[in-house]
Design a protein around this motif. Structure first.
Motif, PDB file in Angstrom:
ATOM      1  N   VAL A   9       0.775  -1.180  -0.005  1.00  0.00           N
ATOM      2  CA  VAL A   9      -0.209  -0.065  -0.074  1.00  0.00           C
ATOM      3  C   VAL A   9       0.769   1.178   0.073  1.00  0.00           C
ATOM      4  N   GLY A  10       0.784   1.959  -0.989  1.00  0.00           N
ATOM      5  CA  GLY A  10       1.674   3.151  -1.056  1.00  0.00           C
ATOM      6  C   GLY A  10       0.870   4.399  -1.932  1.00  0.00           C
ATOM      7  N   LYS A  11       1.883   5.272  -2.290  1.00  0.00           N
ATOM      8  CA  LYS A  11       1.300   6.312  -2.989  1.00  0.00           C
ATOM      9  C   LYS A  11       2.027   6.205  -4.417  1.00  0.00           C
ATOM     10  N   VAL A  12       1.079   6.421  -5.562  1.00  0.00           N
ATOM     11  CA  VAL A  12       1.533   6.415  -6.792  1.00  0.00           C
ATOM     12  C   VAL A  12       2.561   7.742  -7.055  1.00  0.00           C
ATOM     13  N   ALA A  13       3.858   7.526  -7.271  1.00  0.00           N
ATOM     14  CA  ALA A  13       4.814   8.651  -7.326  1.00  0.00           C
ATOM     15  C   ALA A  13       4.946   8.865  -8.847  1.00  0.00           C
ATOM     16  N   GLN A  14       5.033   7.946  -9.703  1.00  0.00           N
ATOM     17  CA  GLN A  14       5.388   8.292 -11.084  1.00  0.00           C
ATOM     18  C   GLN A  14       4.824   7.090 -11.770  1.00  0.00           C
ATOM     19  N   ILE A  15       4.269   7.409 -13.186  1.00  0.00           N
ATOM     20  CA  ILE A  15       3.948   6.444 -14.044  1.00  0.00           C
ATOM     21  C   ILE A  15       4.705   6.480 -15.206  1.00  0.00           C
ATOM     22  N   ARG A  16       5.505   5.636 -16.131  1.00  0.00           N
ATOM     23  CA  ARG A  16       5.928   5.882 -17.406  1.00  0.00           C
ATOM     24  C   ARG A  16       5.745   4.598 -18.022  1.00  0.00           C
ATOM     25  N   GLY A  17       4.746   4.651 -18.914  1.00  0.00           N
ATOM     26  CA  GLY A  17       4.436   3.476 -19.599  1.00  0.00           C
ATOM     27  C   GLY A  17       3.942   2.200 -19.002  1.00  0.00           C
ATOM     28  N   GLU A  18       4.704   1.095 -18.962  1.00  0.00           N
ATOM     29  CA  GLU A  18       4.431  -0.073 -18.185  1.00  0.00           C
ATOM     30  C   GLU A  18       4.845   0.055 -16.841  1.00  0.00           C
ATOM     31  N   ASP A  19       5.832   0.952 -16.312  1.00  0.00           N
ATOM     32  CA  ASP A  19       6.305   1.038 -15.225  1.00  0.00           C
ATOM     33  C   ASP A  19       5.794   2.033 -14.226  1.00  0.00           C
ATOM     34  N   ALA A  20       5.734   1.828 -12.944  1.00  0.00           N
ATOM     35  CA  ALA A  20       5.244   2.953 -12.016  1.00  0.00           C
ATOM     36  C   ALA A  20       6.182   2.591 -10.775  1.00  0.00           C
ATOM     37  N   ILE A  21       6.302   3.827 -10.187  1.00  0.00           N
ATOM     38  CA  ILE A  21       7.147   3.921  -9.060  1.00  0.00           C
ATOM     39  C   ILE A  21       5.937   4.202  -7.903  1.00  0.00           C
ATOM     40  N   ILE A  22       5.938   3.263  -7.028  1.00  0.00           N
ATOM     41  CA  ILE A  22       5.021   3.548  -5.663  1.00  0.00           C
ATOM     42  C   ILE A  22       5.964   3.887  -4.364  1.00  0.00           C
ATOM     43  N   ASP A  23       5.426   4.756  -3.908  1.00  0.00           N
ATOM     44  CA  ASP A  23       6.138   5.053  -2.538  1.00  0.00           C
ATOM     45  C   ASP A  23       5.524   4.415  -1.134  1.00  0.00           C
ATOM     46  N   ALA A  24       6.239   3.381  -0.796  1.00  0.00           N
ATOM     47  CA  ALA A  24       5.586   2.705   0.388  1.00  0.00           C
ATOM     48  C   ALA A  24       6.937   2.800   1.291  1.00  0.00           C
ATOM     49  N   ASP A  25       7.077   3.890   2.021  1.00  0.00           N
ATOM     50  CA  ASP A  25       8.112   4.076   2.958  1.00  0.00           C
ATOM     51  C   ASP A  25       9.535   3.868   2.335  1.00  0.00           C
ATOM     52  N   GLY A  26       9.591   4.123   0.948  1.00  0.00           N
ATOM     53  CA  GLY A  26      10.747   4.027   0.029  1.00  0.00           C
ATOM     54  C   GLY A  26      10.001   3.626  -1.380  1.00  0.00           C
TER      55      GLY A  26
END
Lengths: 284, 105
Positions: free
Chosen positions: B24-41
């Motif tokens: 469970v985290g916050k969506v920090a970035q979406i790039r095509g098929e990849d995403a970065i989710i912030d969950a304590d890092g």
């Protein structure tokens, strides 16, 4: 005696000398001897699905225990993984990520369903379930009283923490007192004391057989309880203890002692001996 | 019994390589098929077709941890904006302290 028996007895205010006894046999023994039946029905336990899978069903499949504690009504959260509408109920498989799914059966209210009140929940939504555990052929499922959608995800976090909190309180005890009474352990040790009266005991000095004592004075005021406990702890009270001795021994003021004694007299718990200000406990 | 999907934050990923986890985290970035989710890092995620992530929103992801500590998303759920991430991270810590309630490893 059914669990209602006690309450009916308490309704009769005037039973003469038996009034005190009648009151207690309802409220006190009820909370002890029949705790297995009556208190199960009365409390709601937050659980994870893993805990339900680990729960133990009794031989007759009627009693289910978690942490050695009988459980009937539970609340849980989970995501809907499958929906199977049937004629009498809708069976949901609910998953909270703690280990497998659990079947939740929501019975369809036939009268309501004519107006289309029951719409099944869609897949993957988080729901809050409130219902009773039941065991059938060794498999535990939840008969839901109520299922609703969780709008705020923080409720899921909250539920997981609450489940943990209750588990820790039951397996280790509350920081300040002995809330959990596992079968036989605490309940067997103290006569008829309910957990409330045990907190009161620890507040004053007479903790000896205070729990048993409180059974007789459960309905009395705090002062009367203190006086009763003091008299129990003092051997002189067999022949009768005078108001001055009570004041010296318990630190209560005269007015408090007299008021407490009046109350105990009225309930038939003590009687006067050599004069109006000397009392002894009426043994039962 | 089916296996559990342990709740994890970024710091726990290396203990769960090859296993399914829940983040469970916050969506920090979406790039095509990849995403970065912030969950304590930050955790990098390989999205599937069905994923509808909204940048800035909370998300719950169930996926498999790859050897490079990215997560292959199997299922995702948008949680909106009201998610208390500190609370979610605390829950992860608690679930690891009381594994008997939350995982069947």
């Amino acid at each position: 005696m059914t669990s209602y028996g006690g309450y009916q007895r308490t309704g009769y205010g005037a039973q003469g000398g038996d009034e005190g006894g009648g009151f207690m046999s309802g409220s006190q023994q009820g909370s002890q001897g029949q705790s297995k039946r009556s208190t199960i029905d009365e409390y709601l336990r937050p659980v994870t699905i893993k805990q339900i899978h680990d729960a133990k069903a009794g031989y007759n499949e009627s009693e289910i225990t978690i942490d050695g504690f009988p459980v009937s009504t539970v609340t849980l959260v989970g995501q809907v993984r499958s929906v199977q509408p049937q004629t009498t109920n809708i069976t949901y498989k609910i998953d909270d990520g703690t280990g497998g799914t659990i079947d939740v059966k929501k019975w369809v209210d036939l009268e309501k369903s004519e107006s289309g009140a029951e719409t099944p929940f869609s897949l993957d939504t988080w729901v809050r379930v409130l219902g009773r555990l039941s065991s059938f052929n060794g498999k535990i499922h939840v008969g839901a009283h109520h299922v609703r959608v969780i709008d705020d995800y923080n409720e899921v976090s909250y539920h997981l923490l609450e489940s943990t909190y209750v588990h820790v309180c039951i397996s280790r005890g509350l920081p300040g007192g002995p809330w959990p009474q596992k079968e036989g352990a605490a309940a067997g040790g103290h006569g008829g004391g309910d957990s409330d009266s045990m907190f009161i005991d620890s507040g004053n000095g007479y903790s000896g057989d205070a729990a048993a004592a409180n059974a007789r004075v459960a309905s009395c005021s705090r002062q009367a309880k203190s006086l009763y406990q003091f008299m129990q702890s003092d051997p002189r009270s067999i022949e009768g203890i005078n108001v001055a001795d009570v004041m010296a021994g318990s630190g209560m003021g005269k007015r408090d002692v007299l008021a407490a004694a009046d109350e105990l007299l009225g309930n038939g718990i003590v009687y006067t001996t050599v004069d109006d200000e000397t009392w002894a406990i009426l043994e039962t | 019994m089916e296996t559990s999907t342990p709740r994890v934050t970024c710091a726990y990923l290396n203990s769960y390589v090859g296993r399914n986890v829940m983040v469970v985290g916050k969506v920090a970035q979406i790039r095509g098929e990849d995403a970065i989710i912030d969950a304590d890092g930050n955790i990098s995620c390989k999205l599937n077709r069905d994923a509808h992530l909204v940048p800035g929103n909370g998300v719950q992801v169930i996926g498999k941890v790859n050897p490079d500590l990215s997560v292959k998303v199997l299922s995702s759920l948008d949680l909106g904006t009201g998610v208390d991430y500190n609370l979610a991270n605390t829950v992860v810590e608690i679930t690891h302290q009381h594994k008997n309630l939350f995982t069947n490893e």
